[in-house]
Design a protein around this motif. Structure first.
Motif, PDB file in Angstrom:
ATOM      1  N   SER A  50       0.823  -1.214   0.000  1.00  8.54           N
ATOM      2  CA  SER A  50       0.000   0.000   0.000  1.00  8.54           C
ATOM      3  C   SER A  50       0.855   1.261   0.000  1.00  8.54           C
ATOM      4  N   VAL A  51       2.005   1.214   0.665  1.00  8.55           N
ATOM      5  CA  VAL A  51       2.915   2.366   0.661  1.00  8.55           C
ATOM      6  C   VAL A  51       3.439   2.612  -0.750  1.00  8.55           C
ATOM      7  N   THR A  52       3.696   1.539  -1.493  1.00  6.41           N
ATOM      8  CA  THR A  52       4.114   1.675  -2.896  1.00  6.41           C
ATOM      9  C   THR A  52       3.033   2.387  -3.696  1.00  6.41           C
ATOM     10  N   ALA A  53       1.768   2.000  -3.476  1.00  4.16           N
ATOM     11  CA  ALA A  53       0.654   2.649  -4.170  1.00  4.16           C
ATOM     12  C   ALA A  53       0.559   4.120  -3.791  1.00  4.16           C
ATOM     13  N   GLN A  54       0.741   4.443  -2.513  1.00  2.00           N
ATOM     14  CA  GLN A  54       0.711   5.836  -2.066  1.00  2.00           C
ATOM     15  C   GLN A  54       1.814   6.648  -2.725  1.00  2.00           C
ATOM     16  N   ALA A  55       2.991   6.035  -2.887  1.00  4.90           N
ATOM     17  CA  ALA A  55       4.112   6.739  -3.517  1.00  4.90           C
ATOM     18  C   ALA A  55       3.801   7.069  -4.975  1.00  4.90           C
ATOM     19  N   ILE A  56       3.163   6.135  -5.681  1.00  6.41           N
ATOM     20  CA  ILE A  56       2.792   6.384  -7.083  1.00  6.41           C
ATOM     21  C   ILE A  56       1.832   7.563  -7.173  1.00  6.41           C
ATOM     22  N   MET A  57       0.902   7.649  -6.224  1.00  6.52           N
ATOM     23  CA  MET A  57      -0.110   8.704  -6.226  1.00  6.52           C
ATOM     24  C   MET A  57       0.397  10.010  -5.626  1.00  6.52           C
ATOM     25  N   GLY A  58       1.607  10.008  -5.082  1.00  5.88           N
ATOM     26  CA  GLY A  58       2.113  11.208  -4.419  1.00  5.88           C
ATOM     27  C   GLY A  58       1.429  11.457  -3.099  1.00  5.88           C
ATOM     28  N   LEU A  59       1.011  10.382  -2.411  1.00  8.82           N
ATOM     29  CA  LEU A  59       0.243  10.503  -1.175  1.00  8.82           C
ATOM     30  C   LEU A  59       1.004  10.003   0.048  1.00  8.82           C
ATOM     31  N   VAL A  60       2.326   9.851  -0.045  1.00 11.37           N
ATOM     32  CA  VAL A  60       3.108   9.477   1.128  1.00 11.37           C
ATOM     33  C   VAL A  60       3.016  10.627   2.128  1.00 11.37           C
ATOM     34  N   GLU A  75       4.418   7.181 -18.314  1.00  8.09           N
ATOM     35  CA  GLU A  75       4.433   7.637 -19.710  1.00  8.09           C
ATOM     36  C   GLU A  75       5.677   8.468 -20.021  1.00  8.09           C
ATOM     37  N   GLY A  76       6.817   7.991 -19.536  1.00  6.69           N
ATOM     38  CA  GLY A  76       8.084   8.657 -19.819  1.00  6.69           C
ATOM     39  C   GLY A  76       8.396   9.854 -18.950  1.00  6.69           C
ATOM     40  N   LYS A  77       7.480  10.228 -18.043  1.00  7.22           N
ATOM     41  CA  LYS A  77       7.705  11.379 -17.167  1.00  7.22           C
ATOM     42  C   LYS A  77       7.931  10.903 -15.738  1.00  7.22           C
ATOM     43  N   GLU A  78       8.955  11.443 -15.095  1.00 10.35           N
ATOM     44  CA  GLU A  78       9.306  11.008 -13.753  1.00 10.35           C
ATOM     45  C   GLU A  78       8.443  11.740 -12.720  1.00 10.35           C
ATOM     46  N   ILE A  79       7.538  11.003 -12.086  1.00  6.49           N
ATOM     47  CA  ILE A  79       6.619  11.593 -11.108  1.00  6.49           C
ATOM     48  C   ILE A  79       7.371  12.113  -9.894  1.00  6.49           C
ATOM     49  N   THR A  80       8.399  11.374  -9.468  1.00  8.02           N
ATOM     50  CA  THR A  80       9.127  11.742  -8.254  1.00  8.02           C
ATOM     51  C   THR A  80       9.875  13.065  -8.410  1.00  8.02           C
ATOM     52  N   ALA A  81      10.096  13.506  -9.648  1.00 12.68           N
ATOM     53  CA  ALA A  81      10.795  14.775  -9.875  1.00 12.68           C
ATOM     54  C   ALA A  81       9.829  15.939 -10.102  1.00 12.68           C
ATOM     55  N   MET A  82       8.526  15.660 -10.111  1.00 15.02           N
ATOM     56  CA  MET A  82       7.527  16.701 -10.386  1.00 15.02           C
ATOM     57  C   MET A  82       7.242  17.552  -9.149  1.00 15.02           C
ATOM     58  N   SER A  83       6.770  18.768  -9.392  1.00 13.42           N
ATOM     59  CA  SER A  83       6.293  19.621  -8.302  1.00 13.42           C
ATOM     60  C   SER A  83       4.935  19.101  -7.838  1.00 13.42           C
ATOM     61  N   LYS A  84       4.481  19.577  -6.667  1.00 16.13           N
ATOM     62  CA  LYS A  84       3.169  19.178  -6.148  1.00 16.13           C
ATOM     63  C   LYS A  84       2.058  19.545  -7.126  1.00 16.13           C
ATOM     64  N   LYS A  85       2.178  20.718  -7.763  1.00 13.31           N
ATOM     65  CA  LYS A  85       1.159  21.167  -8.717  1.00 13.31           C
ATOM     66  C   LYS A  85       1.095  20.229  -9.920  1.00 13.31           C
ATOM     67  N   GLN A  87       2.011  17.069  -9.968  1.00 18.37           N
ATOM     68  CA  GLN A  87       1.466  15.791  -9.508  1.00 18.37           C
ATOM     69  C   GLN A  87      -0.054  15.849  -9.398  1.00 18.37           C
ATOM     70  N   LEU A  88      -0.581  17.007  -8.962  1.00 19.19           N
ATOM     71  CA  LEU A  88      -2.034  17.167  -8.857  1.00 19.19           C
ATOM     72  C   LEU A  88      -2.714  17.077 -10.211  1.00 19.19           C
ATOM     73  N   GLU A  89      -2.036  17.550 -11.257  1.00 15.25           N
ATOM     74  CA  GLU A  89      -2.606  17.493 -12.603  1.00 15.25           C
ATOM     75  C   GLU A  89      -2.724  16.056 -13.103  1.00 15.25           C
ATOM     76  N   ILE A  90      -1.793  15.194 -12.669  1.00 11.37           N
ATOM     77  CA  ILE A  90      -1.824  13.785 -13.067  1.00 11.37           C
ATOM     78  C   ILE A  90      -2.787  12.989 -12.198  1.00 11.37           C
ATOM     79  N   ARG A  91      -2.783  13.277 -10.877  1.00  7.57           N
ATOM     80  CA  ARG A  91      -3.599  12.520  -9.927  1.00  7.57           C
ATOM     81  C   ARG A  91      -5.087  12.733 -10.210  1.00  7.57           C
ATOM     82  N   GLY A  92      -5.796  11.665 -10.427  1.00  7.18           N
ATOM     83  CA  GLY A  92      -7.220  11.749 -10.721  1.00  7.18           C
ATOM     84  C   GLY A  92      -7.512  11.809 -12.200  1.00  7.18           C
TER      85      GLY A  92
END
Length: 340
Positions: A50-60, A75-85, A87-92
């Motif tokens: 579940s922690v892995t899933a939270q990390a993918i969603m940026g919800l740690v 899709e070729g874009k590194e989520i862990t390097a993205m800003s919070k804003k 990540q919000l555009e991708i989440r949901g």
């Protein structure tokens, strides 16, 4: 040129600060999800799925939880390097999540139609009237009867199974490419579980969704997944197609999971539990984390984590028993260590 994976997780490490020290919940997890496939992440409670899933969603949950290493590429874009804003555009919109308990996932003070419409208005920039119409369509799609009326009901007016369908409708509202389902049937009775799994399978095929399902239930894996990832104590111990892992499990932990699974074919057999307990992830072991519970453990198992052995296709297992220098299973059984 090989097709790019939809989601790639590479050497992911997630830690949590506690009063007693730092818990290493995820310790170098790597796997991928392709377009249009369902991948199941399996393991005991506390193994890090579940922690892995939270990390993918940026919800740690910050500041106590943090990703300390690794990459999550979508899709070729590194989520862990993205800003919070970003990540919000991708989440949901492109990655959505179906949570374990629908009653806590839904806002009890808001009508379900409004909860479904929120994400549509935010990500698709449409009017509330258009979003309301889309909410009715989604309720119909997930099998809720009389959606024109039910769209104006509150969560407490739905049964558990119907609430889970509403949560799935919210997850699908913005037509994401990947849906993460975290124990989506745990709070439901067996009949409703089967209906929810059938619904997920149908939607996955119709919309060519990619699904990452987090579960401890091997029956769910057999019913819905194409490939599976077996986790133990924050690491991946085995991965492969569901057929390969179920037919020829290669890691002692996976053997233990299979022996604890009730069978409906053949003679009645006593279920065999896995003796012992998982290691303390405040002080994780240097070697294979399953070694203290493994009847085939050798000295090297305590000292060093093995590299994954490849068995053809996508089937891999991280176990010293598959090293050419290790004794054969037959020899270990003859020495008094059993596989049954």
């Amino acid at each position: 040129m090989a097709e790019q994976h939809l989601l790639t997780i590479d050497n992911l490490k997630v830690h949590f600060k506690t009063y007693e020290g730092e818990v290493q919940a995820v310790r170098g997890v790597s796997f991928h999800v392709d377009k249009g496939e369902t991948v199941a992440v399996v393991g005991e409670s506390g193994c890090g799925k579940s922690v892995t899933a939270q990390a993918i969603m940026g919800l740690v949950p910050a500041p106590h939880g943090r990703i300390v290493d690794g990459q999550i590429v979508f899709e070729g874009k590194e989520i862990t390097a993205m800003s919070k804003k970003e990540q919000l555009e991708i989440r949901g919109a492109q990655i959505s999540m179906v949570f374990q308990d629908p009653m806590t996932a839904l806002n009890p003070t808001m009508k379900v139609g409004r909860q479904i419409a929120e994400g549509i208005v935010r990500h698709h920039r449409v009017s509330r009237e258009e979003a309301h119409k889309r909410a009715i369509e989604l309720l119909r799609m997930v099998g809720i009867p009389d959606p024109e009326k039910r769209v104006d009901h509150f969560p407490h007016q739905f049964s558990g199974g119907m609430r889970q369908r509403v949560v799935i409708a919210i997850a699908l509202a913005c037509q994401p490419k990947l849906v993460i389902a975290d124990e989506p049937t745990t709070a439901l009775d067996v009949t409703i579980q089967a209906q929810i799994l059938d619904l997920l399978k149908r939607l996955q095929k119709e919309q060519r969704l990619s699904v990452l399902i987090i579960t401890h239930d091997l029956g769910v894996v057999a019913a819905i997944a194409h490939r599976m990832v077996v986790m133990y104590a924050g690491v991946v111990v085995e991965t492969g197609s569901v057929q390969d892992v179920f037919s020829h499990p290669r890691h002692p932990y996976t053997w233990g999971l299979m022996r604890s699974l009730p069978r409906l074919d053949g003679e009645k057999q006593r279920l065999v539990p896995i003796e012992g307990a998982p290691p303390d992830l405040l002080h994780p072991p240097k070697g294979c984390p399953f070694a203290p519970r493994c009847e085939f453990a050798m000295e090297i198992c305590d000292r060093q984590m093995p590299e994954p052995a490849v068995f053809g296709g996508s089937h891999q297992a991280a176990c010293w028993l598959h090293d050419p220098r290790a004794p054969r299973i037959e020899e270990l059984v003859a020495a008094g260590r059993q596989t049954e």
